[in-house]
Design an enzyme around this catalytic site. Structure first.
Site, mmCIF file in Angstrom:
data_model
loop_
_atom_site.group_PDB
_atom_site.id
_atom_site.type_symbol
_atom_site.label_atom_id
_atom_site.label_comp_id
_atom_site.label_asym_id
_atom_site.label_seq_id
_atom_site.Cartn_x
_atom_site.Cartn_y
_atom_site.Cartn_z
ATOM 1 N N SER A 12 0.799 -1.231 0.000
ATOM 2 C CA SER A 12 0.000 0.000 0.000
ATOM 3 C C SER A 12 0.827 1.274 0.000
ATOM 4 O O SER A 12 0.324 2.342 -0.329
ATOM 5 C CB SER A 12 -0.943 0.022 1.214
ATOM 6 O OG SER A 12 -0.214 -0.149 2.415
ATOM 7 N N HIS A 63 -0.529 4.491 7.369
ATOM 8 C CA HIS A 63 0.162 5.060 6.212
ATOM 9 C C HIS A 63 0.590 6.516 6.419
ATOM 10 O O HIS A 63 -0.161 7.313 6.964
ATOM 11 C CB HIS A 63 -0.744 4.981 4.984
ATOM 12 C CG HIS A 63 -1.218 3.592 4.696
ATOM 13 N ND1 HIS A 63 -2.472 3.144 5.083
ATOM 14 C CD2 HIS A 63 -0.599 2.551 4.076
ATOM 15 C CE1 HIS A 63 -2.607 1.882 4.710
ATOM 16 N NE2 HIS A 63 -1.489 1.492 4.099
ATOM 17 N N ASP A 71 -3.378 7.995 8.005
ATOM 18 C CA ASP A 71 -4.267 7.125 8.776
ATOM 19 C C ASP A 71 -3.409 6.412 9.825
ATOM 20 O O ASP A 71 -2.274 6.817 10.075
ATOM 21 C CB ASP A 71 -5.051 6.163 7.867
ATOM 22 C CG ASP A 71 -4.169 5.195 7.095
ATOM 23 O OD1 ASP A 71 -2.994 5.008 7.478
ATOM 24 O OD2 ASP A 71 -4.639 4.620 6.092
#
Length: 353
Positions: free
Chosen positions: A38, A331, A328
């Site tokens: 990600s 991340h 978040d």
């Protein structure tokens, strides 16, 4: 008539020009090709059946047009900043996004998938794209590139492109510390060695497919991400030092493996891109980098929200993500990614500029 002296001067100029051109060309990167999780997924997960997505607000709110592309951040990723720094496009598109053409992918593409890992078992948990499948997509990409550009130009792009790996954290926080399968087979230290072996194999496979310029990013201190702090039962709110120790161990073994690969793979340059120390410095001294909050993510309460949970708690999301190290609970924010990109350009990736 040109005199002998004038002819000599012209010859010197020609040699100088050719030498300068050769130097400039030798450092040219025509494309950035990305594998990983990600941290470098630009939206591939949007096109597969998984809940591990970031294609909804508040993700992407600081991207061009405020569009949630599927990047797990408020804006651009490290690879986007690197692409622009190499004189390519300002963002690297996701391979599964059919709105992009092979001509657009020719200067950069990411096969990355949020939630995946070096271990294929890690990808099975959130039903995302394994690293082995990403390499299969790359084979498919190569064939499309040959059809669009011709074999000669396609081979040149493949040989001169910069390949970036950013992967490994999920193998610990989604797999090893959550499921019983791998702990029953490996101690934590043995699992590190197993993962580095998988990284080594992936690089060798990519080399066999034509890659010659390869960067593999170290793990960041993932024990300091907000969710790890929240779930740290021994010291709530503090970094999980067990996690960080494993990250450092992985990085040390990875560095050794990459050094060996440089000796084994003729004509290849495989670089270790140090990100641990950069993020560690930001976490230890956030105010020096312009940050106000390092313990929580911008999204929601910032303690545990990521992916779909970020969309639920928008009312609590911060106003200025640039003040947060993390967007978040897992991340980094765009501002953090920008700092990491700038540092890696000045160090490991300098050889490719």
């Amino acid at each position: 008539m040109v005199s002998q002296r004038q002819h000599y001067c012209l010859l010197l100029l020609a040699v100088h020009f050719l030498a300068s051109s050769s130097t400039a060309t030798s450092g040219k990167v025509p494309a950035i090709i990305v594998f990983g999780d990600s941290t470098v997924d630009a939206g591939n997960n949007n096109f597969i059946p998984t809940i591990a997505r970031g294609n909804f607000p508040p993700y992407g709110r600081d991207f061009e047009g405020g569009v949630a592309t599927g990047r797990f951040s408020n804006g651009h990723l490290v690879t986007d900043f690197l692409s622009e720094a190499f004189g390519l496009k300002p963002s690297v598109p996701a391979y599964l996004d059919t709105s992009f053409t092979i001509d657009q992918f020719a200067s950069g593409v990411t096969f990355a998938s949020g939630g995946t890992g070096l271990d294929d078992l890690t990808a099975e948990i959130p039903s995302v794209i394994s690293l082995s499948q990403q390499l299969e997509y790359f084979k498919e990409y190569k064939e499309k590139l040959k059809e669009a550009k011709g074999e000669s130009l396609a081979n040149e792009i493949i040989a001169e492109a910069l390949y970036i790996f950013s992967i490994g954290t999920n193998d610990f926080i989604v797999n090893y510390f959550v499921l019983p399968v791998r702990p029953a087979q490996y101690t934590a230290q043995e699992y590190v060695t197993y993962l580095v072996g998988l990284a080594d194999a992936a690089i060798r496979d990519l080399y066999d497919l034509g890659a010659r310029k390869i960067s593999f990013s170290s793990l960041a201190p993932f024990g300091c991400i907000p969710s790890a702090r929240t779930l740290n039962h021994d010291e709530p709110g503090e970094c999980n030092e067990e996690y960080n120790q494993l990250a450092r161990r992985f990085n040390a073994e990875l560095l050794d493996a990459l050094r060996k690969l440089n000796g084994d793979l003729a004509g290849a340059l495989v670089v270790y891109t140090e990100t641990y120390s950069v993020v560690d410095s930001i976490v230890a001294n956030p105010s020096e980098y312009g940050f106000e909050n390092v313990e929580q993510g911008c999204c929601g309460t910032g303690l545990i929200e990521t992916s779909v949970l970020c969309g639920i708690d928008q009312a609590f999301t911060c106003q200025d993500a640039n003040r947060y190290v993390f967007f978040d609970s897992v991340h980094p924010s765009e501002e953090t990614y920008k700092i990491v990109a700038n540092e890696t350009l000045k160090t490991a990736l300098q050889v490719f500029l």
